[in-house]
Design a protein around this motif. Sequence first.
Motif, PDB file in Angstrom:
ATOM      1  N   VAL A  98      -3.394   9.143  -0.984  1.00 45.74           N
ATOM      2  CA  VAL A  98      -2.759  10.473  -2.067  1.00 45.74           C
ATOM      3  C   VAL A  98      -1.241  10.064  -2.340  1.00 45.74           C
ATOM      4  O   VAL A  98      -1.581   9.636  -3.847  1.00 45.74           O
ATOM      5  CB  VAL A  98      -3.159  11.651  -1.012  1.00 45.74           C
ATOM      6  N   GLU A  99       0.267   9.922  -1.736  1.00 46.74           N
ATOM      7  CA  GLU A  99       0.985   9.666  -2.074  1.00 46.74           C
ATOM      8  C   GLU A  99       0.858   8.629  -3.424  1.00 46.74           C
ATOM      9  O   GLU A  99       1.934   8.659  -4.182  1.00 46.74           O
ATOM     10  CB  GLU A  99       2.103   9.781  -1.213  1.00 46.74           C
ATOM     11  N   LEU A 100       0.610   7.317  -2.708  1.00 48.70           N
ATOM     12  CA  LEU A 100       0.900   6.233  -3.685  1.00 48.70           C
ATOM     13  C   LEU A 100      -0.193   6.441  -4.865  1.00 48.70           C
ATOM     14  O   LEU A 100       0.276   5.918  -6.192  1.00 48.70           O
ATOM     15  CB  LEU A 100      -0.161   4.857  -2.848  1.00 48.70           C
ATOM     16  N   ARG A 101      -1.633   6.541  -5.236  1.00 46.52           N
ATOM     17  CA  ARG A 101      -1.649   7.038  -5.787  1.00 46.52           C
ATOM     18  C   ARG A 101      -1.134   8.000  -6.773  1.00 46.52           C
ATOM     19  O   ARG A 101      -1.095   8.016  -8.292  1.00 46.52           O
ATOM     20  CB  ARG A 101      -2.797   7.707  -5.596  1.00 46.52           C
ATOM     21  N   THR A 102      -0.349   9.238  -6.017  1.00 46.02           N
ATOM     22  CA  THR A 102       0.665  10.407  -7.371  1.00 46.02           C
ATOM     23  C   THR A 102       1.198   9.588  -7.860  1.00 46.02           C
ATOM     24  O   THR A 102       1.865   9.483  -9.074  1.00 46.02           O
ATOM     25  CB  THR A 102       0.403  11.269  -6.224  1.00 46.02           C
ATOM     26  N   ALA A 104       1.920   6.436  -8.371  1.00 49.48           N
ATOM     27  CA  ALA A 104       1.360   5.070  -9.605  1.00 49.48           C
ATOM     28  C   ALA A 104       0.596   6.212 -10.925  1.00 49.48           C
ATOM     29  O   ALA A 104       1.096   5.364 -12.191  1.00 49.48           O
ATOM     30  CB  ALA A 104       0.007   4.525  -9.290  1.00 49.48           C
ATOM     31  N   GLY A 105       0.645   7.586 -10.538  1.00 46.47           N
ATOM     32  CA  GLY A 105      -0.228   7.929 -12.230  1.00 46.47           C
ATOM     33  C   GLY A 105       1.077   9.195 -11.947  1.00 46.47           C
ATOM     34  O   GLY A 105       0.924   9.739 -13.659  1.00 46.47           O
ATOM     35  N   PHE A 106       2.185   9.302 -11.724  1.00 49.46           N
ATOM     36  CA  PHE A 106       3.289  10.007 -12.011  1.00 49.46           C
ATOM     37  C   PHE A 106       4.347   9.388 -13.044  1.00 49.46           C
ATOM     38  O   PHE A 106       4.733   9.864 -13.952  1.00 49.46           O
ATOM     39  CB  PHE A 106       3.806  11.019 -10.765  1.00 49.46           C
ATOM     40  N   ASP A 107       4.705   8.380 -11.809  1.00 53.58           N
ATOM     41  CA  ASP A 107       5.580   7.438 -12.424  1.00 53.58           C
ATOM     42  C   ASP A 107       5.915   6.624 -13.252  1.00 53.58           C
ATOM     43  O   ASP A 107       5.307   5.431 -12.916  1.00 53.58           O
ATOM     44  CB  ASP A 107       6.690   6.865 -10.675  1.00 53.58           C
ATOM     45  N   ARG A 114       5.493  -3.112  -9.263  1.00 55.27           N
ATOM     46  CA  ARG A 114       5.719  -1.818  -8.558  1.00 55.27           C
ATOM     47  C   ARG A 114       4.460  -1.121  -8.522  1.00 55.27           C
ATOM     48  O   ARG A 114       4.012  -1.096  -7.108  1.00 55.27           O
ATOM     49  CB  ARG A 114       6.513  -0.959  -9.194  1.00 55.27           C
ATOM     50  N   GLN A 115       3.480  -1.129  -9.890  1.00 60.40           N
ATOM     51  CA  GLN A 115       2.166  -0.709 -10.005  1.00 60.40           C
ATOM     52  C   GLN A 115       1.575  -1.851  -8.951  1.00 60.40           C
ATOM     53  O   GLN A 115      -0.082  -1.275  -8.060  1.00 60.40           O
ATOM     54  CB  GLN A 115       1.354  -0.936 -10.941  1.00 60.40           C
ATOM     55  N   ALA A 116       1.300  -3.379  -8.841  1.00 61.63           N
ATOM     56  CA  ALA A 116       0.968  -4.666  -8.510  1.00 61.63           C
ATOM     57  C   ALA A 116       1.049  -4.348  -6.918  1.00 61.63           C
ATOM     58  O   ALA A 116       0.605  -4.382  -5.756  1.00 61.63           O
ATOM     59  CB  ALA A 116       1.671  -5.591  -8.738  1.00 61.63           C
ATOM     60  N   GLU A 117       2.683  -3.835  -6.440  1.00 58.65           N
ATOM     61  CA  GLU A 117       2.457  -3.440  -5.222  1.00 58.65           C
ATOM     62  C   GLU A 117       1.769  -2.380  -5.168  1.00 58.65           C
ATOM     63  O   GLU A 117       1.745  -2.204  -3.487  1.00 58.65           O
ATOM     64  CB  GLU A 117       4.237  -3.006  -5.149  1.00 58.65           C
ATOM     65  N   ILE A 118       1.658  -1.339  -4.993  1.00 55.80           N
ATOM     66  CA  ILE A 118       1.384   0.323  -4.959  1.00 55.80           C
ATOM     67  C   ILE A 118      -0.675   0.090  -4.576  1.00 55.80           C
ATOM     68  O   ILE A 118      -1.176  -0.035  -3.738  1.00 55.80           O
ATOM     69  CB  ILE A 118       0.935   0.853  -5.880  1.00 55.80           C
ATOM     70  N   SER A 119      -0.683  -0.907  -5.928  1.00 54.88           N
ATOM     71  CA  SER A 119      -2.237  -1.299  -5.752  1.00 54.88           C
ATOM     72  C   SER A 119      -2.571  -2.494  -4.114  1.00 54.88           C
ATOM     73  O   SER A 119      -3.349  -1.913  -3.937  1.00 54.88           O
ATOM     74  CB  SER A 119      -3.160  -2.966  -6.747  1.00 54.88           C
ATOM     75  N   ALA A 120      -1.848  -3.098  -3.975  1.00 56.24           N
ATOM     76  CA  ALA A 120      -2.319  -4.366  -2.985  1.00 56.24           C
ATOM     77  C   ALA A 120      -1.712  -3.417  -1.548  1.00 56.24           C
ATOM     78  O   ALA A 120      -2.469  -3.447  -0.327  1.00 56.24           O
ATOM     79  CB  ALA A 120      -0.910  -5.089  -2.590  1.00 56.24           C
ATOM     80  N   ILE A 122      -2.073  -0.380  -1.172  1.00 57.26           N
ATOM     81  CA  ILE A 122      -3.700   0.865  -0.994  1.00 57.26           C
ATOM     82  C   ILE A 122      -5.070  -0.001  -0.366  1.00 57.26           C
ATOM     83  O   ILE A 122      -5.433   0.346  -0.040  1.00 57.26           O
ATOM     84  CB  ILE A 122      -3.633   1.148  -2.250  1.00 57.26           C
ATOM     85  N   SER A 123      -5.523  -1.212  -1.056  1.00 60.84           N
ATOM     86  CA  SER A 123      -5.923  -2.306  -0.601  1.00 60.84           C
ATOM     87  C   SER A 123      -5.764  -2.669   0.707  1.00 60.84           C
ATOM     88  O   SER A 123      -7.134  -2.680   1.296  1.00 60.84           O
ATOM     89  CB  SER A 123      -6.010  -3.514  -1.485  1.00 60.84           C
ATOM     90  N   ALA A 124      -4.913  -2.386   1.318  1.00 64.66           N
ATOM     91  CA  ALA A 124      -4.303  -3.095   2.718  1.00 64.66           C
ATOM     92  C   ALA A 124      -4.621  -2.014   3.302  1.00 64.66           C
ATOM     93  O   ALA A 124      -5.377  -1.833   4.700  1.00 64.66           O
ATOM     94  CB  ALA A 124      -2.814  -3.381   2.920  1.00 64.66           C
ATOM     95  N   LEU A 125      -4.568  -0.930   3.291  1.00 62.90           N
ATOM     96  CA  LEU A 125      -4.566   0.595   4.040  1.00 62.90           C
ATOM     97  C   LEU A 125      -6.471   0.773   3.726  1.00 62.90           C
ATOM     98  O   LEU A 125      -7.161   0.951   4.938  1.00 62.90           O
ATOM     99  CB  LEU A 125      -4.216   1.700   3.148  1.00 62.90           C
TER     100      LEU A 125
END
Length: 452
Positions: A98-102, A104-107, A114-120, A122-125
Amino acid sequence: MSDDLDIRSGGLVAVDPESLRAAAERYERAGGDLARIEDLVRSVVMLLGGIAPVASSGFVPDSGYTASALANRTDAASAAARSLAERLRFAAAVYEIVELRTTAGFDGSAGAARQAEISARISALSGAYPWAGALATMREGGWRVAWPIDLAVQGIGAWPVHALAGGAPFMPAATLALGLGVAAAGAGTIPSGARLTPASTHARVTALAPPAPAAAPASLAEVAARIPGGSSSARVRVERYTMADGSRQFAVYVAGTQAIAAGSRDPFDMTSNVELYTGKESASYEATVKALQRAGAEPGDVVHAFGHSQGAMITAHLALEGGYDTSTLVSFGSPVEADVGAETLSVSLRHTDDPVAFLEGGGNPQGVGGPGSFVAERLADPALGPHDVTLPAHGIAGYTETARMLDASADPRMAPVRELFDQLGAAASVDVVEYSATRVATGFSASGGGEG
């Protein structure tokens, strides 16, 4: 009054995933310790089994069965602790997604890397916990739909009044629709880079007789009590602290709306509300800046800002663009939430049945401000009735009560707030001045006579 006070890190992000993982580690260790105790008890059971004839003769009555039962209970406790640890890790994965998605969409400044890092991440989790992504989606959707519910329900209490205009049957539905629209448009959130456009009107401030007490507040309730307004002509209160090392800090308290009419002589009116909410500099904002300047605050000085309603909109913009080191921002019933940086402790008190706080649109989905920042919410006036048309959940009296509840809370997030009061309380001296404010015509320039 409701005693249910919800304290969390942000609008949607309510739990720190790392705190859940830390708790999981403690339960995992406890499970391991219990497993080792079980092994010892099993050894005792085997030992007692070897002396069964002695036990049957009555010297050690029933001890084998007792030890075996203890081993079974220890095994069950160990399994329960490890199971809870795994559930906590799963919950941490949900909250982190939830925190990573917000984020990615908020910042918007995160950038491609950073977006690629967030996506990776989320995929790992999601790979480790296949259902975590789905539950995160459900939580996101639930928050966006559920946050306006309390105000919509309170609208039912005002039906006898609104029925005179024929609008009562539609009020709850309209409230929900408006709330979702505000949230979708992001109208109640102020990005970190936002700046007010130039003012169309100006303000003059006048120093009033020094008020009491000339001392630091010791609690959030005392802070709320010092916000000007009501029967007083004061609109801005400034406290100047001279610390033991000779440095200075300032606290500013800014009133909420005092005049319902638009374009009144009092700059804390509906005109200023509309201007601030739509990103324009208001005469009330100018009055606040002038009051700080008159009190001796200079660019870069440490400022602790406290505001109610319109005053909270003013202090939000002051923190973003005022040029001060705004290290503390406390808002009561604010219609906006600013994305202040990590150097600012942001504390937001809002009532879920307050129509002004409702204009925040639920606030930022993730937390804003530095470490220890939080949002505290509650349903302030659960009783339904025609009195709801007077907005009882928005008044400073209700927020003072919420502040008292926070003061009494054992929540660890109150620690930085208490540290602030301790710090200010150690000042060598405190000077206090309050200012009235008057709207003046465009082109007015400050002159002498104690006004500016």
